[in-house]
Design a protein around this motif. Structure first.
Motif, PDB file in Angstrom:
ATOM      1  N   PRO A 131     -39.364  11.854 -24.590  1.00  0.00           N
ATOM      2  CA  PRO A 131     -38.827  11.770 -23.229  1.00  0.00           C
ATOM      3  C   PRO A 131     -38.392  13.151 -22.706  1.00  0.00           C
ATOM      4  O   PRO A 131     -38.587  14.141 -23.410  1.00  0.00           O
ATOM      5  CB  PRO A 131     -37.619  10.841 -23.381  1.00  0.00           C
ATOM      6  CG  PRO A 131     -37.210  10.950 -24.808  1.00  0.00           C
ATOM      7  CD  PRO A 131     -38.455  11.255 -25.583  1.00  0.00           C
ATOM      8  N   HIS A 133     -35.543  13.837 -19.751  1.00  0.00           N
ATOM      9  CA  HIS A 133     -34.496  14.177 -18.778  1.00  0.00           C
ATOM     10  C   HIS A 133     -33.257  14.892 -19.321  1.00  0.00           C
ATOM     11  O   HIS A 133     -32.407  15.316 -18.551  1.00  0.00           O
ATOM     12  CB  HIS A 133     -34.114  12.957 -17.921  1.00  0.00           C
ATOM     13  CG  HIS A 133     -33.321  11.901 -18.628  1.00  0.00           C
ATOM     14  ND1 HIS A 133     -32.456  11.057 -17.959  1.00  0.00           N
ATOM     15  CD2 HIS A 133     -33.265  11.552 -19.937  1.00  0.00           C
ATOM     16  CE1 HIS A 133     -31.906  10.226 -18.824  1.00  0.00           C
ATOM     17  NE2 HIS A 133     -32.382  10.499 -20.024  1.00  0.00           N
ATOM     18  N   HIS A 134     -33.167  15.048 -20.660  1.00  0.00           N
ATOM     19  CA  HIS A 134     -32.066  15.862 -21.209  1.00  0.00           C
ATOM     20  C   HIS A 134     -32.512  17.288 -21.542  1.00  0.00           C
ATOM     21  O   HIS A 134     -31.703  18.106 -21.970  1.00  0.00           O
ATOM     22  CB  HIS A 134     -31.494  15.221 -22.478  1.00  0.00           C
ATOM     23  CG  HIS A 134     -30.945  13.842 -22.253  1.00  0.00           C
ATOM     24  ND1 HIS A 134     -29.980  13.585 -21.297  1.00  0.00           N
ATOM     25  CD2 HIS A 134     -31.239  12.644 -22.826  1.00  0.00           C
ATOM     26  CE1 HIS A 134     -29.696  12.278 -21.302  1.00  0.00           C
ATOM     27  NE2 HIS A 134     -30.452  11.688 -22.216  1.00  0.00           N
ATOM     28  N   GLY A 142     -30.964  15.663 -26.752  1.00  0.00           N
ATOM     29  CA  GLY A 142     -31.070  14.213 -26.567  1.00  0.00           C
ATOM     30  C   GLY A 142     -32.484  13.655 -26.670  1.00  0.00           C
ATOM     31  O   GLY A 142     -32.909  12.888 -25.808  1.00  0.00           O
ATOM     32  N   TYR A 143     -33.199  14.010 -27.731  1.00  0.00           N
ATOM     33  CA  TYR A 143     -34.589  13.566 -28.000  1.00  0.00           C
ATOM     34  C   TYR A 143     -35.606  14.231 -27.073  1.00  0.00           C
ATOM     35  O   TYR A 143     -36.779  13.859 -27.084  1.00  0.00           O
ATOM     36  CB  TYR A 143     -34.791  12.040 -27.874  1.00  0.00           C
ATOM     37  CG  TYR A 143     -33.720  11.142 -28.443  1.00  0.00           C
ATOM     38  CD1 TYR A 143     -32.944  11.538 -29.537  1.00  0.00           C
ATOM     39  CD2 TYR A 143     -33.507   9.872 -27.911  1.00  0.00           C
ATOM     40  CE1 TYR A 143     -31.968  10.685 -30.051  1.00  0.00           C
ATOM     41  CE2 TYR A 143     -32.543   9.020 -28.431  1.00  0.00           C
ATOM     42  CZ  TYR A 143     -31.773   9.440 -29.498  1.00  0.00           C
ATOM     43  OH  TYR A 143     -30.814   8.588 -29.998  1.00  0.00           O
ATOM     44  N   CYS A 144     -35.170  15.165 -26.224  1.00  0.00           N
ATOM     45  CA  CYS A 144     -36.058  15.706 -25.198  1.00  0.00           C
ATOM     46  C   CYS A 144     -36.370  17.183 -25.425  1.00  0.00           C
ATOM     47  O   CYS A 144     -35.492  17.957 -25.816  1.00  0.00           O
ATOM     48  CB  CYS A 144     -35.417  15.558 -23.819  1.00  0.00           C
ATOM     49  SG  CYS A 144     -35.027  13.853 -23.375  1.00  0.00           S
ATOM     50  N   ASP A 171     -32.163   5.527 -16.528  1.00  0.00           N
ATOM     51  CA  ASP A 171     -31.849   5.596 -17.965  1.00  0.00           C
ATOM     52  C   ASP A 171     -30.325   5.518 -18.097  1.00  0.00           C
ATOM     53  O   ASP A 171     -29.594   6.002 -17.241  1.00  0.00           O
ATOM     54  CB  ASP A 171     -32.374   6.928 -18.515  1.00  0.00           C
ATOM     55  CG  ASP A 171     -32.218   7.046 -20.025  1.00  0.00           C
ATOM     56  OD1 ASP A 171     -33.232   6.888 -20.737  1.00  0.00           O
ATOM     57  OD2 ASP A 171     -31.084   7.305 -20.505  1.00  0.00           O
ATOM     58  N   TRP A 202     -22.099   9.530 -24.349  1.00  0.00           N
ATOM     59  CA  TRP A 202     -22.956  10.703 -24.465  1.00  0.00           C
ATOM     60  C   TRP A 202     -23.685  10.968 -23.151  1.00  0.00           C
ATOM     61  O   TRP A 202     -24.133  10.016 -22.521  1.00  0.00           O
ATOM     62  CB  TRP A 202     -23.971  10.470 -25.608  1.00  0.00           C
ATOM     63  CG  TRP A 202     -24.706  11.705 -25.976  1.00  0.00           C
ATOM     64  CD1 TRP A 202     -24.328  12.642 -26.906  1.00  0.00           C
ATOM     65  CD2 TRP A 202     -25.942  12.145 -25.410  1.00  0.00           C
ATOM     66  NE1 TRP A 202     -25.262  13.645 -26.939  1.00  0.00           N
ATOM     67  CE2 TRP A 202     -26.257  13.371 -26.041  1.00  0.00           C
ATOM     68  CE3 TRP A 202     -26.814  11.659 -24.438  1.00  0.00           C
ATOM     69  CZ2 TRP A 202     -27.407  14.102 -25.732  1.00  0.00           C
ATOM     70  CZ3 TRP A 202     -27.947  12.379 -24.118  1.00  0.00           C
ATOM     71  CH2 TRP A 202     -28.244  13.582 -24.763  1.00  0.00           C
ATOM     72  N   ASP A 264     -32.754   1.760 -21.618  1.00  0.00           N
ATOM     73  CA  ASP A 264     -31.621   1.647 -22.539  1.00  0.00           C
ATOM     74  C   ASP A 264     -30.375   1.044 -21.886  1.00  0.00           C
ATOM     75  O   ASP A 264     -29.349   0.896 -22.538  1.00  0.00           O
ATOM     76  CB  ASP A 264     -31.308   2.990 -23.226  1.00  0.00           C
ATOM     77  CG  ASP A 264     -31.523   4.194 -22.342  1.00  0.00           C
ATOM     78  OD1 ASP A 264     -31.647   4.014 -21.115  1.00  0.00           O
ATOM     79  OD2 ASP A 264     -31.553   5.322 -22.867  1.00  0.00           O
ATOM     80  N   GLU A 271     -27.874   1.410 -27.819  1.00  0.00           N
ATOM     81  CA  GLU A 271     -27.361   2.672 -27.263  1.00  0.00           C
ATOM     82  C   GLU A 271     -26.512   2.433 -26.020  1.00  0.00           C
ATOM     83  O   GLU A 271     -25.458   3.018 -25.860  1.00  0.00           O
ATOM     84  CB  GLU A 271     -28.527   3.587 -26.881  1.00  0.00           C
ATOM     85  CG  GLU A 271     -29.139   4.327 -28.034  1.00  0.00           C
ATOM     86  CD  GLU A 271     -28.627   5.774 -28.147  1.00  0.00           C
ATOM     87  OE1 GLU A 271     -27.684   6.150 -27.428  1.00  0.00           O
ATOM     88  OE2 GLU A 271     -29.193   6.502 -28.973  1.00  0.00           O
ATOM     89  N   GLY A 302     -35.720   6.778 -22.077  1.00  0.00           N
ATOM     90  CA  GLY A 302     -35.223   6.104 -23.274  1.00  0.00           C
ATOM     91  C   GLY A 302     -35.501   4.604 -23.292  1.00  0.00           C
ATOM     92  O   GLY A 302     -36.301   4.086 -22.517  1.00  0.00           O
ATOM     93  N   TYR A 304     -34.210   1.524 -26.492  1.00  0.00           N
ATOM     94  CA  TYR A 304     -34.250   1.489 -27.949  1.00  0.00           C
ATOM     95  C   TYR A 304     -34.176   0.100 -28.544  1.00  0.00           C
ATOM     96  O   TYR A 304     -34.096  -0.053 -29.760  1.00  0.00           O
ATOM     97  CB  TYR A 304     -33.145   2.415 -28.500  1.00  0.00           C
ATOM     98  CG  TYR A 304     -33.269   3.779 -27.848  1.00  0.00           C
ATOM     99  CD1 TYR A 304     -34.287   4.649 -28.228  1.00  0.00           C
ATOM    100  CD2 TYR A 304     -32.451   4.153 -26.779  1.00  0.00           C
ATOM    101  CE1 TYR A 304     -34.472   5.866 -27.586  1.00  0.00           C
ATOM    102  CE2 TYR A 304     -32.621   5.364 -26.135  1.00  0.00           C
ATOM    103  CZ  TYR A 304     -33.637   6.211 -26.536  1.00  0.00           C
ATOM    104  OH  TYR A 304     -33.831   7.406 -25.890  1.00  0.00           O
ATOM    105  N   ASP A 398     -21.292  11.478 -31.266  1.00  0.00           N
ATOM    106  CA  ASP A 398     -21.192  10.081 -31.665  1.00  0.00           C
ATOM    107  C   ASP A 398     -22.521   9.646 -32.260  1.00  0.00           C
ATOM    108  O   ASP A 398     -23.530  10.306 -32.129  1.00  0.00           O
ATOM    109  CB  ASP A 398     -20.833   9.191 -30.476  1.00  0.00           C
ATOM    110  CG  ASP A 398     -21.818   9.360 -29.339  1.00  0.00           C
ATOM    111  OD1 ASP A 398     -21.636   8.738 -28.313  1.00  0.00           O
ATOM    112  OD2 ASP A 398     -22.792  10.135 -29.509  1.00  0.00           O
TER     113      ASP A 398
HETATM  114  C1  X5A Z   1     -33.850   9.920 -23.659  1.00  0.00           C
HETATM  115  C2  X5A Z   1     -32.586   9.338 -24.203  1.00  0.00           C
HETATM  116  C3  X5A Z   1     -30.560   9.641 -25.440  1.00  0.00           C
HETATM  117  C4  X5A Z   1     -29.891  10.431 -26.478  1.00  0.00           C
HETATM  118  C5  X5A Z   1     -28.697   9.645 -26.952  1.00  0.00           C
HETATM  119  C6  X5A Z   1     -27.909  10.286 -28.032  1.00  0.00           C
HETATM  120  N1  X5A Z   1     -31.803  10.141 -24.928  1.00  0.00           N
HETATM  121  N2  X5A Z   1     -26.819   9.457 -28.425  1.00  0.00           N
HETATM  122  O1  X5A Z   1     -32.320   8.162 -23.990  1.00  0.00           O
END
Ligand code: X5A
Ligand code: ZN
Length: 694
Positions: A131, A133-134, A142-144, A171, A202, A264, A271, A302, A304, A398
């Motif tokens: 993904p 946007h972070h 944040g996975y990005c 999101d 977060w 999410d 999450e 996101g 999950y 967290d």
């Molecule tokens: C793309 C996205 C979330 C990261 C969450 C960390 N990132 N707790 O949903």
């Protein structure tokens, strides 16, 4: 012109080698595509070829280091080193395939948007990972890795000369990176709905709070709706759409809409811990499809909980394709803290958006005015310059709360029931057309050729009787599913409407229906006929009822199933939109009709485009079962145009926007809207956050 989809099967390779259960996992991708396949959506789409983003595209929003750091990991087999590097960032893992796949995710998003802007596809969806946007200018997060949506938006600005882009970020996490990138830029309106929990959620940033509304020329073009409670659901989200996003979006009048579509906030996602049902994503999507001539790009972020992710994403795609929007039931008042968030946003933005002005007199004592606080206090480092300079909030790292297995099983069962209950009949969108065959409009408007002509037995006695038979056949074909919606052209329609509404209820067993009188001089025969009938909700836009019927006029009647907006026939689109978004649409959603009947006539100053947009927005309800009656239409340009816009909306085609809806509302209509809200919110608690109207 149809819907595009872009994805690349290599996108399953990106995974966390040291934690195979990591939230952002390959099954997210496969479960979405599998569900889309099951619903036979993929073969209905145009497949947009995925491609890697170019260096130039990445450099529009990122620093060169953002490319080089990741590039060095490409194909890298030393897992420990990868783990080491990943740990420098806030929630991130790097896989040897990550560099290539991040490029692919960003490039495919650009490709999707450019296909939309070139007119090759009407709208589309990018099912991609990782993904985006972070991903900040110079920090992965944040996975990005690369900010797919921001890159595509910047591409549209730079390469296609766009002047107004709306980014909707649903999101559950704040897309802080997207916010940062366009914070000064009035060409990009960033609107985010996200969990906040007063900073405990977060990414724990002050910049995610509602008072961060943009800077310089961009003031007013950054909108955050932070939610300070978990378990927010459809009622809260729909209230945010109706009271904030849609009025502002229509006033902004974007040329392109891009969605940062995370799932999410969906029910079951550990999450977010929110409760948006999969069907609700269809409503989000459809309500944005009237904007920007339908140019809408939905980009995966996101999500999950595999089940709600797959269902939510598939229903989004299905809606882009023009299928009926599933019903959402049991809408209630938005939660207190959601009401508070909505009012706070209205308050800080009221000077920038005319559509918020009728709230000028809000009792806002409870909302502290954050604008009076020194700006730097609320704006700690907007730009994150590197891995060694992290905001202090990172200390509170967290982890995703572990879901109690019992809770998880319950949610799973709830989801199964919801998914099973969503009607998935895929029939083509057929629009019935009922009119006297000699009606001149039929020959004047080419688009009517694309409707399905409703037939009837020729009447021996009168044309009026024949027309009433035809209208009944139209409603009947909608109830049978032979047509999804319909249009009827007829002379003085009241009697006909009464007969046919009765028919739908009494003979066809329709449980509840909504009748919206948008004629500029409604008589109140219809409301009178149904005043005791709780199965029919009668709403009307304009007043001008005969004096002896004054007891039925909205302001004095106390009946739940009669709602009169009391507008003047010469009021403008701004007033119509405001009444519609703030009152009629929330009530319609809460009522949940099985059929909607609209009546209109050629007079009145509402623009054809405004009418078309309203018809489009109502197609979200009643499974799209909508009938529109044009009373005594004249063969004038404006009359024809109104029918044209209406047919376009019902066929699911792009509808034009009204030219200018920027002006401030007239004092009398502000007064009507306020009065109606005040009178109605005891009955319709979707309006409840307006309680504080003096
Ligand atoms: C793309 C996205 C979330 C990261 C969450 C960390 N990132 N707790 O949903
Ligand atoms: Zn997220």
């Amino acid at each position: 012109m149809t819907t595009g989809i872009t994805y690349d099967n290599r996108m399953v390779e990106h995974k966390c080698l040291w934690d195979l259960n990591y939230n952002e996992k390959p099954e997210r991708f496969t479960s979405i595509l599998q569900r889309c396949e099951e619903l036979q959506l993929l073969n209905r789409c145009i497949h947009v070829k995925p491609r890697a983003a170019t260096k130039e595209e990445l450099l529009m929003v990122h620093t060169p280091e953002m490319i080089s750091i990741l590039k060095n990991t490409a194909g890298f087999s030393d897992q420990e080193a990868l783990e080491q590097l990943s740990s420098k960032y806030d929630f991130l893992y790097i896989h040897p395939s990550t560099y290539d796949l991040s490029l692919l995710a960003a490039g495919s998003t650009v490709e999707l948007v450019s296909n939309i802007l070139d007119g090759k596809i009407k709208n589309g969806m990018a099912v991609i990972r990782p993904p985006g946007h972070h991903a900040m200018k110079s920090e992965y997060c944040g996975y990005c890795f690369y900010n797919n949506v921001a890159i595509a938006a910047q591409y549209a600005l730079d390469n296609q000369g766009l002047k107004r882009i709306l980014i909707v970020d649903w999101d559950i996490h704040h897309g802080q990176a997207t916010q940062q990138m366009f914070y000064d830029d009035p060409r990009v309106l960033y609107f985010s709905i996200h969990g906040y929990q007063n900073g405990a959620f977060w990414p724990h940033l002050r910049e995610s709070d509602y008072h961060n509304i943009g800077r310089g020329a961009g003031l007013g073009y950054n909108i955050n709706v932070p939610m300070n409670e978990i378990k927010m659901g459809n009622s809260d989200y729909m209230a945010i759409f109706h009271q904030l996003l849609l009025p502002i979006a229509y006033e902004f009048n974007p040329e392109l809409v891009i969605v940062s579509a995370g799932y999410d906030a969906a029910l079951g996602c550990p999450e977010g811990e929110m409760e948006v049902t999969p069907a609700c994503y269809s409503h989000f999507t459809n309500s944005l499809m009237g904007l920007a001539n339908g140019r809408l790009a939905v980009v995966l972020e996101g999500g999950y909980c595999l089940k709600s992710l797959a269902e939510g994403a598939a229903l989004t795609l299905r809606t882009l394709l023009g299928d009926p929007v599933p019903l959402i039931q049991n809408l209630d008042a938005p939660k207190k803290s959601a009401q508070q968030a909505i009012m706070s946003v209205m308050y800080v933005l009221r000077r920038y958006w005319n559509c918020l002005q009728h709230l000028e007199e809000f009792n806002v004592q409870e909302i502290k005015d954050p604008m009076n606080l020194p700006e730097d206090k609320f704006w700690p480092r907007i730009e994150f310059v590197g891995s060694d300079e992290k905001p202090e909030t990172y200390a509170t790292r967290d982890i995703c709360p572990a879901q109690d297995p019992k809770v998880a099983a319950e949610l799973d069962a709830q989801l199964d029931a919801l998914i099973a209950g969503t009607c998935l009949d895929v029939q083509p969108n057929r629009v019935g057309f009922a009119a006297n065959p000699a009606e001149p409009i039929v020959t004047q408007l080419e688009i009517i050729q694309r409707c399905h002509m409703i037939q009837t037995e020729p009447s021996q006695t009168s044309l009026a009787e024949e027309m009433s038979g035809m209208f009944r056949n139209l409603i009947s074909s909608i109830l049978d599913g032979a047509c999804r919606s319909g249009i009827a052209i007829m002379e003085n329609s009241s009697e006909n409407l009464i007969q046919t509404l009765k028919y739908a209820i009494d003979s066809r067993g329709t449980k509840n229906m909504m009748f919206i009188d948008m004629r500029s001089h409604p008589d109140c025969k219809i409301q009178r006929s149904f005043q005791e009938d709780v199965r029919i909700l009668c709403a009307s836009l304009y007043s001008a009822l005969p004096l002896d019927d004054v007891e039925f006029v909205g302001l004095t009647d106390s009946k739940r199933y009669i709602v009169n907006m009391d507008l003047q026939p010469n009021c403008g689109d701004a007033e119509i939109f405001s009444s519609f978004f703030r009152v009629l649409l929330p009530i319609a959603y809460q009522f949940g009709p099985q059929l909607i009947v609209i009546a209109t006539d050629p007079s009145g100053t509402m623009s054809a485009e405004c009418f078309g947009q309203i018809v489009h927005l109502l197609t979200s309800l009643a499974g799209g079962r909508l009938s529109v009656t044009f009373e005594n239409p004249l063969v004038t340009n404006s009359s024809l145009r109104r029918i044209q816009c209406c047919v376009q909306a019902l066929l699911g085609e792009p509808i034009d926007m009204p030219g200018e809806i920027h002006h401030r509302l007239s004092a009398t209509s502000v007064c009507s809207i306020r009065t109606v809200i005040k009178a109605r919110n005891p009955y319709w608690n979707a309006l409840q956050f307006n309680m504080q109207v003096p």
